[in-house]
Design an enzyme around this catalytic site. Structure first.
Site: not given
Lengths: 598, 272
Positions: A20, A90, A528
């Site tokens: 590169k 880069d 309940s």
């Protein structure tokens, strides 16, 4: 924003040592873009050190780099062709520096991927290709470098380019150009070479020049994230940047996530001409016609084309954190100026980014790998699909003090369409009262009642307490009503007679409803035993001007049921039989409940 | 509306400054009186609608060219700025400076500027410092982030920097550390002058040829800063000159030239 002076930002990526820095140095030299004396200076330095001059050194400023001979960060430099100016970024090829590669690539309009002809496609070649796609870099030029090392062989070039083209196709990227070059010798960079007369395509510079200029985003719907609100010179200025679309004075704006609306009274600026319209990419300051409370993180949009307002969505993410990304762990999510705590709910697919193959059975995402995940946020966030409005469809995840990952939004459940959520909220109807939908938006969930019923000893209290803890940990507003907190106070005047018992249940249902209306999940843990009383409690949950409050009757069945006066429910939402573990019971309630309240 | 490259650069810088201001309760902007930080000061006034809602820190080495101080004090009055002047008095009193022959140029920069800055940061407890460095100035600055963390000793870990993408910056940091914010990072020297020309920003006359055929291209301390040969007398003549030049901006800054990596070391240690 389009630039009058054509400029293209180009990131150069690839596997370590595939060339590169050499390619960039050479591009500079060949296009006459070097500062005077730089080349001579570097040649002299190399001589002094007794090493041959390398074009790669043009880029390397830091001592550490020269020593290790790897690019450790992203530097930016400029070069110029006949057509335009290029800013070169880069990006390092070393695996440890993927975060730097991402940093560089995120600023790029286009990418150059370098592959060493003699080594072929390597780990970082694939990883970088995949990351470019996640980052959203659309234009890609591939360079097969070091052709001099393979005697400029067409067969080698064909083999490498075929392999990489197939790889890119597998991740949905089309390679626009694949070019053979030798960066060291300047073959096919700025000028053609006789050594590869078999290649009839363009040079690198020619290929770059075919890439179109960065596109305008004004044709997208308005997205104006608020960065801050200033009080200067008796004006209240909402400041930010228009990330997509256009905004004009007189526009009606919808603010998310609050759902409030107001009209743009003026566009503010200092030492700029008076403006009536602002478009994507511009810094903005506006005043509103109403004294609306707006803060950093609000997103101004046009009601006709809003984003999603979601607490759950799917993203493709890449992970850069030092510790692996784990499901269930909390992170900070940043999406434009919004910040919210989030949790990775599901890891749908974990991808090894070096092979771009799924990792079977992975329960975390390692550094530099990727994944498809479902993210759950604690508060609703305005979000677009990345494909539709890129600026509003990408997020970062912060782990501790560090930005540790990024991702793009690929899927949002239908129920989070902002139009639906905002209409549901009905927020502008009555500005003084806090509306039901607003509470939903604030908490990220609706209220509900979980009514646990069963004979004494069936496990109601245990389940209620565990559930409360589990919901609390999930950031759900939750409260338990049971004998301990109801009998001594609210129901202290009631005895054990039939009518008192009925009144007892009635009050319990009404209080549970109030909790649910405040936005909480209320868990009621009471025997309940009467079916009729429970049915009356269910009726209490009806709401005059809206959908009734979710009521989750959960029956804990037990062998003792038949021998007592207990009347088991006939249509309970959930029945948990006796031999089911506590964890399983919790999971079953959560599964059912979360669907109702999200 | 037609946008040009300066609009794009300006937009990015304004965005960064507003992010910094929203995130750092106690912050300041370094102002060297030079063209870059003065253009940056102008950008701050744009970002904050004519106001500069944080103090400007000038590190006064006592060796600045005298007209720099006059120019500084004039703008402070005219633009209604809060100015904080930092100075490493101990080193100056002991006379451990390059002009006294008791320090190298690089040591002198480190003590007077870097340590002077550290004293100000510690004294005022700033957690964010806006600095006008640019990527094109020198290779170490090319590697910078927009939001760049410094540890408690102000050191910059250049080889392990946070990722920075999609306009999301490092705004979470450990106590005792601070963040340098670099809103001009993506500008070039030419861009700065083009912007000064467009906005008619008043710059110090040292940048122009005073009739001797020389001008300063970069401003620092008098003993270590040298004018370059140039006949540019106006901003537009500087713009024209820069479009043709191939010499580097900091060629007239002696401390950069002392050794190959002198400047890089200074920056790692916390220099701007």
């Amino acid at each position: 924003m389009a630039y009058a002076r054509n400029q293209l930002k180009l990131v150069v990526v690839g596997h370590v040592d595939h060339g590169k820095s050499t390619l960039i140095g050479r591009l500079f030299y060949d296009t006459g873009s070097l500062p005077e004396g730089k080349y001579e200076q570097l040649v002299a330095i190399a001589q002094r050190r007794g090493v041959p001059f390398e074009f790669a050194n043009l880029m390397d400023g830091l001592q550490a780099e020269r020593d290790q001979n790897i690019t450790i960060d992203t530097a930016q430099i400029w070069f110029r062709t006949q057509k335009r100016e290029y800013v070169i970024i880069d990006a390092p090829g070393h695996k440890e520096f993927v975060k730097n590669m991402v940093t560089g690539a995120s600023r790029a309009d286009a990418a150059l991927i370098i592959i060493d002809a003699s080594e072929g496609v390597q780990e970082q070649t694939r990883r970088h290709g995949y990351l470019l796609r996640l980052i959203g870099v659309r234009h890609v030029v591939i360079v097969v470098n070091k052709m001099d090392l393979v005697s400029y062989s067409q067969a080698t070039f064909d083999k490498v380019s075929k392999e990489y083209r197939a790889f890119l196709a597998s991740i949905g990227v089309e390679a626009q150009h694949i070019l053979p070059v030798s960066a060291r010798h300047g073959d096919n960079l700025a000028s053609r070479t006789e050594k590869m007369s078999w290649f009839t395509g363009p040079t690198v510079v020619e290929a770059l020049d075919t890439i179109p200029d960065a596109a305008e985003v004004t044709d997208q719907p308005l997205r104006f994230p608020i960065q801050d609100v200033y009080r200067f010179d008796h004006r209240r200025i909402l400041a930010g940047r228009i990330e997509a679309g256009t905004l004009q004075t007189g526009d009606q704006l919808l603010f998310l996530p609050s759902g409030r609306t107001s009209v743009v009274r003026s566009i503010e600026g200092w030492n700029t001409p008076q403006r009536e319209t602002l478009s994507a990419g511009e810094p903005a300051g506006i005043t509103l016609s109403d004294q609306l409370f707006v803060e950093r993180g609000s997103i101004a949009v046009h009601a006709a084309d809003p984003p999603h307002l979601a607490t759950e969505f799917t993203a493709r993410i890449f992970w850069l954190g030092r510790t692996p990304l784990a499901a269930g762990k909390r992170y900070k999510l940043k999406l434009v100026t919004q910040e919210v705590e989030c949790e990775i709910k599901t890891l749908e697919e974990v991808v090894d980014a070096s092979t771009v193959q799924p990792i079977k059975g992975a329960d975390s995402v390692r550094t530099n790998d990727a994944a498809r995940v479902v993210i759950h946020t604690r508060r609703p966030v305005a979000v677009d699909l990345f494909e539709r409005v890129p600026f509003m469809g990408r997020l970062v995840l912060v782990d501790g003090f560090d930005v540790a990952g990024g991702g793009i939004v690929v899927e949002v459940p239908e129920r989070f369409a902002a139009a639906t959520v905002v209409a549901d909220a009905g927020v502008n109807a009555d500005v003084t009262r806090v509306a039901r939908g607003e509470r939903h938006l604030r908490h990220g969930h609706r209220g509900a009642v979980v009514w646990l019923t069963g004979v004494p000893g069936s496990g109601k209290t245990t389940l209620a307490k565990s559930l409360e803890r589990q919901l609390f940990e999930r950031h759900i507003q939750v409260f338990v009503l049971d004998g301990e907190n109801i009998r001594p106070g609210l129901n202290a005047d009631l005895g054990a007679s039939g009518s008192d018992r009925e009144e007892h249940i009635r009050r319990l249902a009404e209080v549970a409803k109030l909790f649910a209306e405040s936005g909480a999940v209320c868990i009621v843990a009471f025997a309940s035993p009467s079916r009729a009383e429970r049915e009356r409690a269910r009726k209490v949950m009806d709401v005059e001007d809206g959908p009734s409050i979710p009521f989750l009757e959960t029956y804990l069945s037990a062998a003792a049921d038949t021998s007592s006066h207990y009347e088991p429910p006939e249509h309970a939402e959930l029945t948990l039989v006796e031999n089911v573990s506590l964890d399983e019971r919790i999971n079953r309630v959560l599964e059912h409940l979360m669907r109702q309240i999200r | 509306m037609h946008h040009d490259h300066l609009d794009a650069l300006e937009s990015e810088s304004i965005f960064i400054m507003r992010e910094a201001f929203a995130k750092f309760g106690n912050m300041a902007m370094l102002w060297s009186i030079g063209k870059d930080s003065t253009a940056m000061l102008w950008l701050a006034r744009k970002a904050f609608f004519g106001h500069v809602p944080f103090p400007l820190v000038h590190i006064d080495t006592s060796y600045k060219i005298p007209s720099m101080i006059e120019y500084r004090d004039r703008l402070v009055r005219e633009w209604n700025l809060q100015l904080v002047v930092g100075q490493n008095k101990a080193v100056l009193e002991e006379g451990r400076t390059y002009p006294n022959g008791r320090a190298t140029r690089v040591e002198c920069c480190g003590w007077l500027k870097k340590d002077g800055l550290q004293q100000v940061i510690e004294h005022y407890g700033y957690t964010g410092i806006i600095v006008g460095v640019r990527r094109d100035e020198d290779p170490t600055r090319a590697k910078e982030r927009y939001f760049s963390p410094r540890n408690a000793n102000m050191e910059w870990n250049a080889s392990d920097q946070p990722p920075e993408f999609w306009n999301q910056f490092k705004t979470d940091f450990a106590p005792g550390t601070h963040i340098r914010i670099h809103p001009l990072l993506h500008w070039t020297e030419l861009n700065v002058w083009e912007y000064i020309e467009r906005e008619k920003i008043p710059v110090i006359p040292l940048y122009f040829d005073d009739g001797t055929g020389h001008r300063y291209r970069s401003l620092g301390c008098a003993p270590c800063t040298f004018p370059i040969q140039s006949t540019a007398r106006t901003v537009s003549e500087i713009v024209t000159e820069l479009k043709a030049t191939r010499t580097s901006e900091r060629a007239g800054r002696a401390q950069d030239q002392e050794s190959e990596d002198a400047f890089e070391k200074l920056r790692r240690d916390g220099y701007m």
